[in-house]
Design a protein around this motif. Structure first.
Motif, PDB file in Angstrom:
ATOM      1  N   GLU A 105       0.822  -1.206   0.000  1.00 53.18           N
ATOM      2  CA  GLU A 105       0.000   0.000   0.000  1.00 53.18           C
ATOM      3  C   GLU A 105       0.856   1.255   0.000  1.00 53.18           C
ATOM      4  O   GLU A 105       2.017   1.220   0.393  1.00 53.18           O
ATOM      5  CB  GLU A 105      -0.904   0.022   1.240  1.00 53.18           C
ATOM      6  N   VAL A 106       0.246   2.371  -0.441  1.00 49.35           N
ATOM      7  CA  VAL A 106       0.897   3.686  -0.432  1.00 49.35           C
ATOM      8  C   VAL A 106      -0.082   4.739   0.082  1.00 49.35           C
ATOM      9  O   VAL A 106      -1.300   4.538   0.052  1.00 49.35           O
ATOM     10  CB  VAL A 106       1.399   4.100  -1.842  1.00 49.35           C
ATOM     11  N   THR A 107       0.452   5.866   0.543  1.00 51.30           N
ATOM     12  CA  THR A 107      -0.357   7.011   0.946  1.00 51.30           C
ATOM     13  C   THR A 107       0.486   8.276   0.829  1.00 51.30           C
ATOM     14  O   THR A 107       1.645   8.236   0.421  1.00 51.30           O
ATOM     15  CB  THR A 107      -0.897   6.862   2.392  1.00 51.30           C
ATOM     16  N   HIS A 108      -0.102   9.406   1.220  1.00 52.34           N
ATOM     17  CA  HIS A 108       0.626  10.674   1.320  1.00 52.34           C
ATOM     18  C   HIS A 108       0.079  11.445   2.509  1.00 52.34           C
ATOM     19  O   HIS A 108      -1.024  11.176   2.988  1.00 52.34           O
ATOM     20  CB  HIS A 108       0.507  11.512   0.037  1.00 52.34           C
ATOM     21  N   TYR A 109       0.877  12.383   2.987  1.00 55.87           N
ATOM     22  CA  TYR A 109       0.457  13.228   4.111  1.00 55.87           C
ATOM     23  C   TYR A 109       0.740  14.688   3.765  1.00 55.87           C
ATOM     24  O   TYR A 109       1.527  15.350   4.419  1.00 55.87           O
ATOM     25  CB  TYR A 109       1.186  12.828   5.399  1.00 55.87           C
ATOM     26  N   THR A 110       0.120  15.168   2.695  1.00 53.37           N
ATOM     27  CA  THR A 110       0.326  16.545   2.259  1.00 53.37           C
ATOM     28  C   THR A 110      -1.002  17.156   1.841  1.00 53.37           C
ATOM     29  O   THR A 110      -1.263  17.355   0.656  1.00 53.37           O
ATOM     30  CB  THR A 110       1.351  16.613   1.103  1.00 53.37           C
ATOM     31  N   GLY A 111      -1.862  17.403   2.818  1.00 50.91           N
ATOM     32  CA  GLY A 111      -3.087  18.165   2.587  1.00 50.91           C
ATOM     33  C   GLY A 111      -4.090  17.579   1.633  1.00 50.91           C
ATOM     34  O   GLY A 111      -4.671  16.541   1.884  1.00 50.91           O
TER      35      GLY A 111
END
Length: 86
Positions: free
Chosen positions: A69-75
């Motif tokens: 899995e992948v994600t991001h933490y930029t708004g």
């Protein structure tokens, strides 16, 4: 795939992954993360690894299959590409 801040995304398949990466293909800096979950659980194989725009982690052999899995933490919503190799 376009995902919201902190939402983990994967294709849901189980494999004996040897690496996983997350890439932000746009402009600017986006904090992206990758992880492997033990298949059909919410247990992480190891802690997620994160970096701006690209991150990759290589894994040794493992007894159980995992989900990449992948994600991001930029708004706001961003596209993050994942590549799990098995």
């Amino acid at each position: 795939m376009l995902i919201s801040n902190g939402t983990w995304c994967g294709d849901g398949t189980d494999h004996f992954y040897t690496s996983n990466s997350a890439t932000y293909p746009g402009t600017g800096d986006v904090w992206v993360c990758e992880r492997l979950l033990i298949a059909n659980t919410s247990t992480q194989r190891e802690s997620p690894v994160c970096a701006y725009n690209y991150v990759s982690q290589t894994f040794g052999s493992y007894v159980w299959q995992t989900e990449a899995e992948v994600t991001h933490y930029t708004g706001v919503n961003h596209t993050v590409n994942g590549l799990g190799v098995y």
